[in-house]
Enzyme design. Structure first.
Site, PDB file in Angstrom:
ATOM      1  N   SER A 106     121.895  35.440  47.912  1.00  0.00           N
ATOM      2  CA  SER A 106     120.854  35.682  48.921  1.00  0.00           C
ATOM      3  C   SER A 106     121.400  35.550  50.340  1.00  0.00           C
ATOM      4  CB  SER A 106     119.720  34.669  48.729  1.00  0.00           C
ATOM      5  OG  SER A 106     118.863  34.656  49.853  1.00  0.00           O
ATOM      6  N   TYR A 137     118.525  40.481  53.797  1.00  0.00           N
ATOM      7  CA  TYR A 137     117.285  40.485  54.566  1.00  0.00           C
ATOM      8  C   TYR A 137     117.650  41.013  55.936  1.00  0.00           C
ATOM      9  CZ  TYR A 137     114.320  37.640  51.442  1.00  0.00           C
ATOM     10  OH  TYR A 137     113.559  37.176  50.403  1.00  0.00           O
ATOM     11  N   THR A 163     116.290  43.892  50.306  1.00  0.00           N
ATOM     12  CA  THR A 163     114.958  43.490  49.853  1.00  0.00           C
ATOM     13  C   THR A 163     113.921  44.138  50.763  1.00  0.00           C
ATOM     14  OG1 THR A 163     115.806  41.451  48.939  1.00  0.00           O
ATOM     15  CG2 THR A 163     113.455  41.496  49.438  1.00  0.00           C
ATOM     16  N   LYS A 228     115.408  46.429  46.486  1.00  0.00           N
ATOM     17  CA  LYS A 228     114.718  45.439  45.654  1.00  0.00           C
ATOM     18  C   LYS A 228     113.292  45.259  46.141  1.00  0.00           C
ATOM     19  CE  LYS A 228     114.959  40.530  44.291  1.00  0.00           C
ATOM     20  NZ  LYS A 228     113.992  39.857  45.167  1.00  0.00           N
ATOM     21  N   HIS A 252     108.815  40.167  43.694  1.00  0.00           N
ATOM     22  CA  HIS A 252     109.323  38.959  44.340  1.00  0.00           C
ATOM     23  C   HIS A 252     108.838  37.700  43.587  1.00  0.00           C
ATOM     24  CE1 HIS A 252     111.501  38.351  48.285  1.00  0.00           C
ATOM     25  NE2 HIS A 252     111.271  37.094  47.954  1.00  0.00           N
TER      26      HIS A 252
HETATM   27  C1  FMN Z   1     112.537  29.945  45.279  1.00  0.00           C
HETATM   28  C2  FMN Z   1     112.732  31.432  45.363  1.00  0.00           C
HETATM   29  C3  FMN Z   1     113.465  31.958  46.410  1.00  0.00           C
HETATM   30  C4  FMN Z   1     113.662  33.330  46.501  1.00  0.00           C
HETATM   31  N1  FMN Z   1     114.453  33.816  47.491  1.00  0.00           N
HETATM   32  C5  FMN Z   1     114.716  35.143  47.533  1.00  0.00           C
HETATM   33  C6  FMN Z   1     115.627  35.656  48.493  1.00  0.00           C
HETATM   34  O1  FMN Z   1     116.211  34.917  49.282  1.00  0.00           O
HETATM   35  N2  FMN Z   1     115.830  36.992  48.506  1.00  0.00           N
HETATM   36  C7  FMN Z   1     115.214  37.850  47.627  1.00  0.00           C
HETATM   37  O2  FMN Z   1     115.436  39.053  47.678  1.00  0.00           O
HETATM   38  N3  FMN Z   1     114.385  37.379  46.684  1.00  0.00           N
HETATM   39  C8  FMN Z   1     114.121  36.055  46.609  1.00  0.00           C
HETATM   40  N4  FMN Z   1     113.300  35.577  45.625  1.00  0.00           N
HETATM   41  C9  FMN Z   1     112.765  36.497  44.601  1.00  0.00           C
HETATM   42  C10 FMN Z   1     113.727  36.616  43.405  1.00  0.00           C
HETATM   43  O3  FMN Z   1     114.859  37.371  43.738  1.00  0.00           O
HETATM   44  C11 FMN Z   1     113.078  37.322  42.213  1.00  0.00           C
HETATM   45  O4  FMN Z   1     112.511  38.533  42.639  1.00  0.00           O
HETATM   46  C12 FMN Z   1     112.029  36.500  41.483  1.00  0.00           C
HETATM   47  O5  FMN Z   1     112.294  35.119  41.558  1.00  0.00           O
HETATM   48  C13 FMN Z   1     111.991  36.930  40.031  1.00  0.00           C
HETATM   49  O6  FMN Z   1     110.991  36.302  39.343  1.00  0.00           O
HETATM   50  P1  FMN Z   1     111.206  35.015  38.394  1.00  0.00           P
HETATM   51  O7  FMN Z   1     111.394  33.849  39.314  1.00  0.00           O
HETATM   52  O8  FMN Z   1     109.910  34.981  37.670  1.00  0.00           O
HETATM   53  O9  FMN Z   1     112.388  35.260  37.490  1.00  0.00           O
HETATM   54  C14 FMN Z   1     113.084  34.196  45.533  1.00  0.00           C
HETATM   55  C15 FMN Z   1     112.324  33.647  44.487  1.00  0.00           C
HETATM   56  C16 FMN Z   1     112.160  32.291  44.393  1.00  0.00           C
HETATM   57  C17 FMN Z   1     111.365  31.738  43.237  1.00  0.00           C
END
Ligand code: FMN
Length: 358
Positions: A106, A137, A163, A228, A252
């Site tokens: 990330s 981002y 994203t 994404k 997300h």
């Molecule tokens: C704590 C947390 C932080 C996240 N941070 C980012 C991020 O920095 N960039 C991003 O593109 N997605 C981020 N996401 C989304 C994840 O990439 C992903 O889409 C999502 O967690 C998938 O679902 P799941 O947690 O049910 O497996 C984040 C999700 C969580 C839970």
């Protein structure tokens, strides 16, 4: 006791993670309708196994944009791994490489992307090279983007994952409530990719991103671009037209617009649109993947691979890099068994006829 499935990791992680960090990790937006749907939609899909197929040897190997991986399961980008474990993304990278899985780092990691790449290389990948992509981002200050992309390229990342579902942060009420009680960034927070240690060096998220931005991004790097956060056929067709190499069907993790479909519900229209556009674009899915059968269902509906988000953080919190490896190994061994029981011994043999939609 060693956890035997992903939900046992969740329960153990909950005991170890401080309340504010737990709120940040687990929470969805608004009423969490989409967050729950990500799970319940998987449960509603039924499998149509074939029998009397030789399943004495199961091959889960595949490629993601040409990079060989040991399993069609990758690490989704997520922020602030140091809140789960002091070694943060360095441990995650090590754990993912040991498992032979691709990791997407990330933008808002606690460690700099160069150090994450070094940790991945030191662990040795499936093929001796680290399968790493960089999640981007974009902030209002465009020079930050150019800098991040050049750094990612120089450090050996193989794709840029832009994203596109976060022009602003979704309404995450667990976070809001917690921040009121306990203001300040989550414990362990430091944006490792930025000089000031704050997200985007304090520059706000860019709310003006359009398809022109995608074209611009393609122009500043030879790396393939993955978008994404796509949930519709319309946007999938545009993505193909704009020459992107991959799409992640994602909401997300139910953290942005509440009320959007579960990703497994959105996947069929996206894969159909990509096919119709004659696209060579690879389609991935994330959101609610917790069992090997979830992976099987996503692959049957046209995903090339899935990404897992929260389970990786749970594994990291419970047992550092070994916990990350263990979560991935659990999913991989479940998938291996499920492929055998479904009569689908290779990734290529997993097709649409394997599922019955509700
Ligand atoms: C704590 C947390 C932080 C996240 N941070 C980012 C991020 O920095 N960039 C991003 O593109 N997605 C981020 N996401 C989304 C994840 O990439 C992903 O889409 C999502 O967690 C998938 O679902 P799941 O947690 O049910 O497996 C984040 C999700 C969580 C839970």
């Amino acid at each position: 006791m060693e956890p035997i499935n992903v939900s046992e990791y969740e329960a153990l992680a909950r005991e170890r993670i401080e309340a504010g960090v737990w709120a940040f990790y687990q929470g969805g937006s608004d009423d969490e309708v989409t967050l729950r749907a990500n799970r319940s939609a998987f449960e509603r899909i039924r499998l149509r196994p074939r029998v009397l197929v030789d399943v004495s040897s199961i091959d889960m190997g595949t490629t993601m944009l040409g990079t060989p991986v040991r399993m069609p399961i990758a690490v989704a980008p997520s922020a602030s791994h140091a809140a789960a474990h002091p070694e943060g993304e360095l441990a995650t990278a090590h754990g993912a490489m040991v498992a032979g899985a691709l990791m997407i780092a990330s933008t808002v990691s606690n460690y700099p992307l160069e150090e994450i790449a070094n940790a991945a290389r030191a662990a040795g990948g499936y093929t001796g090279e680290a399968p790493l992509w960089f999640q981007l981002y974009m902030y209002e200050d465009t020079s930050l983007t150019v800098d991040l992309v050049q750094r990612a390229q120089a450090a050996g990342y193989r794709a840029i994952v832009l994203t596109v579902d976060l022009p602003r942060l979704g309404n995450r009420e667990w976070d809001k409530r917690h921040n009121k009680l306990n203001p300040g960034p989550p414990q362990g927070y430091r944006a490792g990719n930025f000089k000031t240690g704050t997200d985007g060096d304090g520059s706000p998220f860019n709310q003006r991103l359009t398809w022109k931005t995608v074209d611009w991004l393609r122009g500043i790097t030879p790396l393939p671009i993955v978008l994404k956060g796509i949930l519709t056929a319309e946007d999938a067709a545009l993505a193909v037209q704009h020459g992107v190499a991959g799409i992640v069907v994602s909401n997300h993790g139910g953290r942005q617009l509440d009320g959007v479909p579960a990703t497994i519900e959105a996947l069929p229209e996206v894969t159909a649109a990509v096919e119709q556009a004659g696209g060579k674009c690879e389609v991935y899915l994330d959101g609610g993947v917790r069992r090997g059968t979830d992976v099987l269902k996503a692959l049957a509906l046209g995903a090339r691979a899935v990404l897992v988000g929260r389970p990786i953080l749970w594994g990291l919190a419970v047992n550092g890099s070994a916990g990350v490896t263990s979560v991935l190994e659990i999913l991989r061994s479940e998938l291996e068994l499920d492929m055998a029981l479904a009569g689908r011994p290779t990734v290529a043999s997993i097709d649409r006829t394997l599922v019955r939609l509700p």
